[in-house]
Design a protein around this motif. Sequence first.
Motif, PDB file in Angstrom:
ATOM      1  N   PHE A  72     -14.824   3.663 -22.285  1.00 12.16           N
ATOM      2  CA  PHE A  72     -14.908   4.069 -20.895  1.00 12.16           C
ATOM      3  C   PHE A  72     -13.653   3.587 -20.165  1.00 12.16           C
ATOM      4  O   PHE A  72     -13.210   2.445 -20.354  1.00 12.16           O
ATOM      5  CB  PHE A  72     -16.158   3.452 -20.242  1.00 12.16           C
ATOM      6  CG  PHE A  72     -16.187   3.678 -18.764  1.00 12.16           C
ATOM      7  CD1 PHE A  72     -16.654   4.881 -18.247  1.00 12.16           C
ATOM      8  CD2 PHE A  72     -15.699   2.719 -17.882  1.00 12.16           C
ATOM      9  CE1 PHE A  72     -16.625   5.127 -16.889  1.00 12.16           C
ATOM     10  CE2 PHE A  72     -15.675   2.954 -16.515  1.00 12.16           C
ATOM     11  CZ  PHE A  72     -16.145   4.157 -16.018  1.00 12.16           C
ATOM     12  N   HIS A  95     -10.989   7.206 -20.238  1.00 12.89           N
ATOM     13  CA  HIS A  95     -12.339   7.715 -20.525  1.00 12.89           C
ATOM     14  C   HIS A  95     -12.538   8.267 -21.938  1.00 12.89           C
ATOM     15  O   HIS A  95     -13.419   9.094 -22.170  1.00 12.89           O
ATOM     16  CB  HIS A  95     -12.748   8.796 -19.519  1.00 12.89           C
ATOM     17  CG  HIS A  95     -13.062   8.255 -18.150  1.00 12.89           C
ATOM     18  ND1 HIS A  95     -13.542   6.996 -17.930  1.00 12.89           N
ATOM     19  CD2 HIS A  95     -12.987   8.838 -16.920  1.00 12.89           C
ATOM     20  CE1 HIS A  95     -13.735   6.807 -16.627  1.00 12.89           C
ATOM     21  NE2 HIS A  95     -13.395   7.913 -15.989  1.00 12.89           N
ATOM     22  N   ARG A  99     -14.025  14.116 -24.069  1.00 11.91           N
ATOM     23  CA  ARG A  99     -14.466  14.901 -22.903  1.00 11.91           C
ATOM     24  C   ARG A  99     -13.770  16.251 -22.779  1.00 11.91           C
ATOM     25  O   ARG A  99     -14.241  17.127 -22.074  1.00 11.91           O
ATOM     26  CB  ARG A  99     -14.399  14.107 -21.601  1.00 11.91           C
ATOM     27  CG  ARG A  99     -13.028  13.724 -21.115  1.00 11.91           C
ATOM     28  CD  ARG A  99     -13.113  13.146 -19.692  1.00 11.91           C
ATOM     29  NE  ARG A  99     -11.910  12.453 -19.324  1.00 11.91           N
ATOM     30  CZ  ARG A  99     -11.585  12.114 -18.091  1.00 11.91           C
ATOM     31  NH1 ARG A  99     -12.401  12.414 -17.089  1.00 11.91           N
ATOM     32  NH2 ARG A  99     -10.469  11.486 -17.833  1.00 11.91           N
ATOM     33  N   TYR A 170     -21.674  13.157 -11.569  1.00 14.26           N
ATOM     34  CA  TYR A 170     -21.280  13.378 -10.176  1.00 14.26           C
ATOM     35  C   TYR A 170     -22.511  13.924  -9.440  1.00 14.26           C
ATOM     36  O   TYR A 170     -23.055  14.961  -9.834  1.00 14.26           O
ATOM     37  CB  TYR A 170     -20.185  14.446 -10.082  1.00 14.26           C
ATOM     38  CG  TYR A 170     -18.794  14.017 -10.505  1.00 14.26           C
ATOM     39  CD1 TYR A 170     -18.462  13.888 -11.855  1.00 14.26           C
ATOM     40  CD2 TYR A 170     -17.803  13.783  -9.557  1.00 14.26           C
ATOM     41  CE1 TYR A 170     -17.172  13.527 -12.236  1.00 14.26           C
ATOM     42  CE2 TYR A 170     -16.507  13.427  -9.941  1.00 14.26           C
ATOM     43  CZ  TYR A 170     -16.204  13.295 -11.279  1.00 14.26           C
ATOM     44  OH  TYR A 170     -14.926  12.946 -11.663  1.00 14.26           O
ATOM     45  N   TRP A 246     -18.937   5.031  -7.959  1.00 11.91           N
ATOM     46  CA  TRP A 246     -17.578   5.430  -7.587  1.00 11.91           C
ATOM     47  C   TRP A 246     -17.569   6.483  -6.501  1.00 11.91           C
ATOM     48  O   TRP A 246     -18.318   7.460  -6.556  1.00 11.91           O
ATOM     49  CB  TRP A 246     -16.853   5.970  -8.831  1.00 11.91           C
ATOM     50  CG  TRP A 246     -15.451   6.437  -8.558  1.00 11.91           C
ATOM     51  CD1 TRP A 246     -14.424   5.697  -8.069  1.00 11.91           C
ATOM     52  CD2 TRP A 246     -14.927   7.763  -8.760  1.00 11.91           C
ATOM     53  NE1 TRP A 246     -13.282   6.479  -7.957  1.00 11.91           N
ATOM     54  CE2 TRP A 246     -13.570   7.740  -8.382  1.00 11.91           C
ATOM     55  CE3 TRP A 246     -15.465   8.959  -9.236  1.00 11.91           C
ATOM     56  CZ2 TRP A 246     -12.749   8.867  -8.455  1.00 11.91           C
ATOM     57  CZ3 TRP A 246     -14.648  10.083  -9.311  1.00 11.91           C
ATOM     58  CH2 TRP A 246     -13.306  10.028  -8.927  1.00 11.91           C
ATOM     59  N   LYS A 252      -7.467   8.124  -2.192  1.00  8.61           N
ATOM     60  CA  LYS A 252      -7.486   8.459  -3.625  1.00  8.61           C
ATOM     61  C   LYS A 252      -7.791   9.946  -3.845  1.00  8.61           C
ATOM     62  O   LYS A 252      -7.347  10.528  -4.839  1.00  8.61           O
ATOM     63  CB  LYS A 252      -8.473   7.578  -4.385  1.00  8.61           C
ATOM     64  CG  LYS A 252      -8.369   7.775  -5.884  1.00  8.61           C
ATOM     65  CD  LYS A 252      -9.003   6.691  -6.716  1.00  8.61           C
ATOM     66  CE  LYS A 252      -8.862   7.017  -8.205  1.00  8.61           C
ATOM     67  NZ  LYS A 252      -9.363   5.970  -9.081  1.00  8.61           N
ATOM     68  N   LEU A 256      -6.367  12.964  -6.831  1.00  8.11           N
ATOM     69  CA  LEU A 256      -7.222  13.447  -7.914  1.00  8.11           C
ATOM     70  C   LEU A 256      -6.978  14.927  -8.184  1.00  8.11           C
ATOM     71  O   LEU A 256      -6.789  15.710  -7.249  1.00  8.11           O
ATOM     72  CB  LEU A 256      -8.699  13.260  -7.540  1.00  8.11           C
ATOM     73  CG  LEU A 256      -9.236  11.836  -7.535  1.00  8.11           C
ATOM     74  CD1 LEU A 256     -10.680  11.832  -7.041  1.00  8.11           C
ATOM     75  CD2 LEU A 256      -9.163  11.216  -8.928  1.00  8.11           C
TER      76      LEU A 256
HETATM   77  O1  LIG Z   1      -9.940  11.287 -12.833  1.00  3.45           O
HETATM   78  P1  LIG Z   1     -10.816  10.793 -13.948  1.00  3.45           P
HETATM   79  O2  LIG Z   1     -10.063  10.428 -15.205  1.00  3.45           O
HETATM   80  O3  LIG Z   1     -11.935  11.770 -14.250  1.00  3.45           O
HETATM   81  O4  LIG Z   1     -11.494   9.474 -13.445  1.00  3.45           O
HETATM   82  C1  LIG Z   1     -12.254   9.478 -12.293  1.00  3.45           C
HETATM   83  C2  LIG Z   1     -12.798   8.096 -11.946  1.00  3.45           C
HETATM   84  O5  LIG Z   1     -13.716   7.723 -12.937  1.00  3.45           O
HETATM   85  C3  LIG Z   1     -14.427   6.538 -12.626  1.00  3.45           C
HETATM   86  O6  LIG Z   1     -15.286   6.274 -13.681  1.00  3.45           O
HETATM   87  C4  LIG Z   1     -13.484   5.388 -12.479  1.00  3.45           C
HETATM   88  O7  LIG Z   1     -14.225   4.225 -12.154  1.00  3.45           O
HETATM   89  C5  LIG Z   1     -12.445   5.715 -11.432  1.00  3.45           C
HETATM   90  O8  LIG Z   1     -11.503   4.644 -11.337  1.00  3.45           O
HETATM   91  C6  LIG Z   1     -11.753   7.017 -11.775  1.00  3.45           C
HETATM   92  O9  LIG Z   1     -10.842   7.368 -10.760  1.00  3.45           O
END
Ligand SMILES: O=P(O)(O)OC[C@H]1O[C@@H](O)[C@H](O)[C@@H](O)[C@@H]1O
Length: 301
Positions: A72, A95, A99, A170, A246, A252, A256
Amino acid sequence: MQQPQVERLELDQLTCWRVRTARAELLLAQQGAQILSYQRDGEQPLIWLSPQAAYQRGQGVRGGVPICWPWFGDLRRNPLAVQQQYQGDSPAPFHGLVRDLDWQLLGIDSQDGAVSLTFAFDTRTQPLPGWPHAAELRLSIRLDQQLSLALDSHNLGRDSLAISQALHSYFAVSDIRQVRIAGLDGCPYIDTLQDWQRLQQQGELTFAGETDRIYLDTPARLDILDPAWQRRIRLHSSGTRSAVLWNPWIDKSQRLSQFASDAWQGMLCIEHANVLDDIRLLAPGEQHRLELSLSSETLKA
Ligand SMILES: O=P(O)(O)OC[C@H]1O[C@@H](O)[C@H](O)[C@@H](O)[C@@H]1O
């Protein structure tokens, strides 16, 4: 009773399935065995999918329930036993490794108004770059009155295997500033935004800024209380004693991918996990099951 329907469709570059039962609709992708969205009839979506989502091969879709495995987050933040399993030359992806790869659909079964789908990923037939271990992952999805997920990790090698993982769910909410999470009172947590300090949750969790925390000793039941949508989402889990909470908030969000600058207001992640003290060490032949089921009910004022 209306019979469930399962329809295969292509969303841009990804093979997906839309499952309809008498009461709900589920969308999922073969890539990553990723649930993309889940909505119960007469309700707002329960699982959030970004309106900016891109359906491209080799790229995770923003939203749904991505699977983080065999580690993770940032591998360097994982316990040494998990780090040592990776022997790749290139930097370890955030991660984990599965995925954005295609899983194999083993079967679709429909009975008594419920639909079950099973996906597998076997590293013996689909070797993972830099991770030379024999393991099979299986995701069993069941849609009936609720949505149930079971993720099985099976060590098929001769040595023990250390993994961390998460179901990176999510959730859709009315307004992050108004929702509360019940069930975490008294849990220790690591605040990754405050130098990874170890702190303790007091009462319900509410959100007033960027949040990125790893909760430990988590209970089997957490609730999302969303008064504006008059909804309580119940999360039941087993095989997990850690969860990541999260929300990226304003700054932030700008950084993304596949994420509108104001999207943070309508989502939050609760990621049932096995991380830090809760990683799993699997002896040869051993299996571990991480389960999560989601349901909702009216939240009385
Ligand atoms: O943009 P990703 O790789 O899907 O990650 C999204 C978020 O995933 C969460 O699990 C993390 O705690 C965050 O720090 C991170 O920003």
